[in-house]
Design a protein around this motif. Structure first.
Motif, PDB file in Angstrom:
ATOM      1  N   THR A   6      -3.641   2.585  -9.799  1.00 21.59           N
ATOM      2  CA  THR A   6      -2.361   3.387  -9.264  1.00 21.59           C
ATOM      3  C   THR A   6      -2.507   3.825  -7.855  1.00 21.59           C
ATOM      4  OG1 THR A   6      -3.367   5.418  -9.541  1.00 21.59           O
ATOM      5  CG2 THR A   6      -2.441   4.672 -11.646  1.00 21.59           C
ATOM      6  N   GLN A   7      -1.466   4.334  -7.275  1.00 22.63           N
ATOM      7  CA  GLN A   7      -1.648   4.611  -5.872  1.00 22.63           C
ATOM      8  C   GLN A   7      -2.289   5.586  -5.472  1.00 22.63           C
ATOM      9  OE1 GLN A   7       2.691   5.511  -4.550  1.00 22.63           O
ATOM     10  NE2 GLN A   7       3.203   3.410  -4.478  1.00 22.63           N
ATOM     11  N   LYS A   8      -2.713   6.487  -6.361  1.00 19.58           N
ATOM     12  CA  LYS A   8      -3.534   7.671  -6.467  1.00 19.58           C
ATOM     13  C   LYS A   8      -4.950   7.169  -6.373  1.00 19.58           C
ATOM     14  CE  LYS A   8      -5.014  12.241  -8.368  1.00 19.58           C
ATOM     15  NZ  LYS A   8      -4.473  13.060  -9.360  1.00 19.58           N
ATOM     16  N   GLU A   9      -5.302   6.151  -7.177  1.00 17.33           N
ATOM     17  CA  GLU A   9      -6.590   5.585  -7.331  1.00 17.33           C
ATOM     18  C   GLU A   9      -6.844   4.847  -6.114  1.00 17.33           C
ATOM     19  OE1 GLU A   9      -7.177   4.849 -12.042  1.00 17.33           O
ATOM     20  OE2 GLU A   9      -6.211   3.461 -11.008  1.00 17.33           O
ATOM     21  N   VAL A  10      -5.951   4.064  -5.608  1.00 15.97           N
ATOM     22  CA  VAL A  10      -6.113   3.242  -4.242  1.00 15.97           C
ATOM     23  C   VAL A  10      -6.340   4.422  -3.243  1.00 15.97           C
ATOM     24  CG1 VAL A  10      -5.042   1.840  -2.601  1.00 15.97           C
ATOM     25  CG2 VAL A  10      -4.891   1.441  -5.074  1.00 15.97           C
ATOM     26  N   ALA A  11      -5.723   5.562  -3.183  1.00 17.07           N
ATOM     27  CA  ALA A  11      -5.854   6.487  -2.189  1.00 17.07           C
ATOM     28  C   ALA A  11      -7.478   7.016  -2.228  1.00 17.07           C
ATOM     29  CB  ALA A  11      -4.914   7.660  -2.250  1.00 17.07           C
ATOM     30  N   GLU A  12      -7.509   7.471  -3.355  1.00 19.09           N
ATOM     31  CA  GLU A  12      -9.109   7.802  -3.559  1.00 19.09           C
ATOM     32  C   GLU A  12     -10.299   6.957  -3.248  1.00 19.09           C
ATOM     33  OE1 GLU A  12      -8.980   9.286  -7.516  1.00 19.09           O
ATOM     34  OE2 GLU A  12      -7.821  11.091  -7.270  1.00 19.09           O
ATOM     35  N   GLN A  13     -10.014   5.762  -3.446  1.00 23.73           N
ATOM     36  CA  GLN A  13     -11.134   4.885  -3.134  1.00 23.73           C
ATOM     37  C   GLN A  13     -11.134   4.307  -1.711  1.00 23.73           C
ATOM     38  OE1 GLN A  13     -11.187   1.336  -5.910  1.00 23.73           O
ATOM     39  NE2 GLN A  13     -10.610   2.799  -7.758  1.00 23.73           N
ATOM     40  N   SER A  14      -9.935   4.395  -1.250  1.00 22.60           N
ATOM     41  CA  SER A  14      -9.917   3.931   0.236  1.00 22.60           C
ATOM     42  C   SER A  14     -10.048   5.020   1.326  1.00 22.60           C
ATOM     43  CB  SER A  14      -8.542   3.200   0.646  1.00 22.60           C
ATOM     44  OG  SER A  14      -7.540   3.810   0.477  1.00 22.60           O
ATOM     45  N   GLY A  15      -9.411   6.202   0.893  1.00 29.10           N
ATOM     46  CA  GLY A  15      -9.581   7.610   1.850  1.00 29.10           C
ATOM     47  C   GLY A  15      -8.492   7.554   2.605  1.00 29.10           C
ATOM     48  N   SER A  35      -7.387  -1.519  10.663  1.00 25.78           N
ATOM     49  CA  SER A  35      -8.669  -0.966  10.010  1.00 25.78           C
ATOM     50  C   SER A  35      -8.168  -0.461   8.612  1.00 25.78           C
ATOM     51  CB  SER A  35      -9.269   0.195  10.715  1.00 25.78           C
ATOM     52  OG  SER A  35      -8.696   1.129  11.080  1.00 25.78           O
ATOM     53  N   THR A  36      -7.010   0.196   8.601  1.00 28.92           N
ATOM     54  CA  THR A  36      -6.394   0.765   7.318  1.00 28.92           C
ATOM     55  C   THR A  36      -5.830  -0.403   6.452  1.00 28.92           C
ATOM     56  OG1 THR A  36      -5.338   2.813   8.493  1.00 28.92           O
ATOM     57  CG2 THR A  36      -4.474   2.303   6.489  1.00 28.92           C
ATOM     58  N   PHE A  37      -5.342  -1.376   7.077  1.00 25.47           N
ATOM     59  CA  PHE A  37      -4.967  -2.563   6.262  1.00 25.47           C
ATOM     60  C   PHE A  37      -6.194  -3.162   5.532  1.00 25.47           C
ATOM     61  CE2 PHE A  37      -3.882  -7.156   6.303  1.00 25.47           C
ATOM     62  CZ  PHE A  37      -2.866  -7.009   5.541  1.00 25.47           C
ATOM     63  N   ILE A  38      -7.215  -3.300   6.385  1.00 26.18           N
ATOM     64  CA  ILE A  38      -8.442  -3.812   5.800  1.00 26.18           C
ATOM     65  C   ILE A  38      -9.036  -3.054   4.602  1.00 26.18           C
ATOM     66  CG2 ILE A  38     -10.786  -4.603   6.096  1.00 26.18           C
ATOM     67  CD1 ILE A  38      -9.648  -5.705   9.028  1.00 26.18           C
ATOM     68  N   LEU A  39      -8.860  -1.735   4.846  1.00 24.39           N
ATOM     69  CA  LEU A  39      -9.487  -1.041   3.841  1.00 24.39           C
ATOM     70  C   LEU A  39      -8.648  -1.036   2.444  1.00 24.39           C
ATOM     71  CD1 LEU A  39     -10.066   2.709   5.536  1.00 24.39           C
ATOM     72  CD2 LEU A  39     -11.587   1.208   4.414  1.00 24.39           C
ATOM     73  N   LEU A  40      -7.299  -1.182   2.590  1.00 28.23           N
ATOM     74  CA  LEU A  40      -6.570  -1.388   1.427  1.00 28.23           C
ATOM     75  C   LEU A  40      -6.806  -2.744   0.846  1.00 28.23           C
ATOM     76  CD1 LEU A  40      -2.890  -0.316   2.826  1.00 28.23           C
ATOM     77  CD2 LEU A  40      -4.347   0.668   1.044  1.00 28.23           C
ATOM     78  N   LEU A  41      -6.813  -3.843   1.529  1.00 31.45           N
ATOM     79  CA  LEU A  41      -7.162  -5.215   1.266  1.00 31.45           C
ATOM     80  C   LEU A  41      -8.671  -5.059   0.301  1.00 31.45           C
ATOM     81  CD1 LEU A  41      -6.090  -7.586   4.010  1.00 31.45           C
ATOM     82  CD2 LEU A  41      -5.089  -7.045   1.619  1.00 31.45           C
ATOM     83  N   ARG A  42      -9.662  -4.264   1.081  1.00 33.07           N
ATOM     84  CA  ARG A  42     -11.048  -4.261   0.307  1.00 33.07           C
ATOM     85  C   ARG A  42     -10.810  -3.476  -1.152  1.00 33.07           C
ATOM     86  NH1 ARG A  42     -14.811  -2.274   4.881  1.00 33.07           N
ATOM     87  NH2 ARG A  42     -14.663  -4.565   5.406  1.00 33.07           N
ATOM     88  N   VAL A  43     -10.207  -2.562  -1.316  1.00 33.17           N
ATOM     89  CA  VAL A  43     -10.062  -1.684  -2.186  1.00 33.17           C
ATOM     90  C   VAL A  43      -9.283  -2.431  -3.553  1.00 33.17           C
ATOM     91  CG1 VAL A  43      -8.844   0.358  -3.548  1.00 33.17           C
ATOM     92  CG2 VAL A  43      -9.879   0.749  -1.351  1.00 33.17           C
ATOM     93  N   VAL A  44      -8.456  -3.192  -3.235  1.00 30.38           N
ATOM     94  CA  VAL A  44      -7.605  -3.986  -4.162  1.00 30.38           C
ATOM     95  C   VAL A  44      -8.261  -5.535  -4.410  1.00 30.38           C
ATOM     96  CG1 VAL A  44      -5.444  -3.064  -4.018  1.00 30.38           C
ATOM     97  CG2 VAL A  44      -5.918  -4.900  -2.589  1.00 30.38           C
ATOM     98  N   GLY A  45      -9.503  -5.596  -3.756  1.00 33.38           N
ATOM     99  CA  GLY A  45     -10.263  -6.937  -4.005  1.00 33.38           C
ATOM    100  C   GLY A  45      -9.654  -8.196  -2.962  1.00 33.38           C
ATOM    101  N   GLN A  46      -8.826  -7.945  -2.166  1.00 33.39           N
ATOM    102  CA  GLN A  46      -8.045  -9.068  -1.469  1.00 33.39           C
ATOM    103  C   GLN A  46      -8.609  -9.199  -0.093  1.00 33.39           C
ATOM    104  OE1 GLN A  46      -6.036 -11.101  -3.041  1.00 33.39           O
ATOM    105  NE2 GLN A  46      -6.595 -10.323  -4.828  1.00 33.39           N
ATOM    106  N   VAL A  47      -9.882  -8.834   0.227  1.00 35.58           N
ATOM    107  CA  VAL A  47     -10.004  -8.716   1.612  1.00 35.58           C
ATOM    108  C   VAL A  47     -10.094 -10.208   2.068  1.00 35.58           C
ATOM    109  CG1 VAL A  47     -12.533  -8.629   1.648  1.00 35.58           C
ATOM    110  CG2 VAL A  47     -11.390  -7.714   3.439  1.00 35.58           C
ATOM    111  N   ASN A  48     -10.752 -11.201   1.270  1.00 31.00           N
ATOM    112  CA  ASN A  48     -10.576 -12.319   1.724  1.00 31.00           C
ATOM    113  C   ASN A  48      -9.520 -13.260   1.765  1.00 31.00           C
ATOM    114  OD1 ASN A  48     -13.531 -12.631   1.436  1.00 31.00           O
ATOM    115  ND2 ASN A  48     -13.816 -12.981  -0.807  1.00 31.00           N
ATOM    116  N   ALA A  49      -8.349 -12.789   1.243  1.00 33.85           N
ATOM    117  CA  ALA A  49      -7.001 -12.998   1.515  1.00 33.85           C
ATOM    118  C   ALA A  49      -6.611 -13.344   3.070  1.00 33.85           C
ATOM    119  CB  ALA A  49      -5.996 -12.410   0.656  1.00 33.85           C
ATOM    120  N   LEU A  50      -7.400 -12.595   3.841  1.00 39.56           N
ATOM    121  CA  LEU A  50      -7.133 -12.581   5.276  1.00 39.56           C
ATOM    122  C   LEU A  50      -7.039 -13.947   6.075  1.00 39.56           C
ATOM    123  CD1 LEU A  50      -9.069  -9.610   6.869  1.00 39.56           C
ATOM    124  CD2 LEU A  50      -6.376  -9.738   6.681  1.00 39.56           C
TER     125      LEU A  50
END
Length: 80
Positions: A6-15, A35-50
């Motif tokens: 959920t958006q709430k879970e992403v918010a909690e995990q990413s800060g 940096s915020t964009f990378i944090l979001l990608l990291r939380v949803v497991g898509q940082v390698n999608a860069l």
């Protein structure tokens, strides 16, 4: 949704604030930092999608000499 978060879970995990996440999803986030964009990608497991988003950059012509050797910086000493 694809990550079953959920958006709430992403918010909690990413800060990152819930409002920022909501605006990002809706495309209304005006100034999202890298940096915020990378944090979001990291939380949803898509940082390698860069790699899929960023183009391959060619080597700078300023760093290559005619002999295909990389240019080196020259340090000048102060003569007194």
């Amino acid at each position: 949704m694809r990550c079953n978060l959920t958006q709430k879970e992403v918010a909690e995990q990413s800060g990152i604030g819930l409002t920022t996440i909501h605006k990002f999803e809706n495309g209304t986030a005006n100034s999202l930092s890298l940096s915020t964009f990378i944090l979001l990608l990291r939380v949803v497991g898509q940082v390698n999608a860069l790699d899929d988003v960023l183009p391959e950059l060619p080597e700078s012509p300023y760093l290559v000499r005619r002999e295909e050797k990389k240019a080196q910086r020259i340090r000048h000493t102060n003569k007194k």
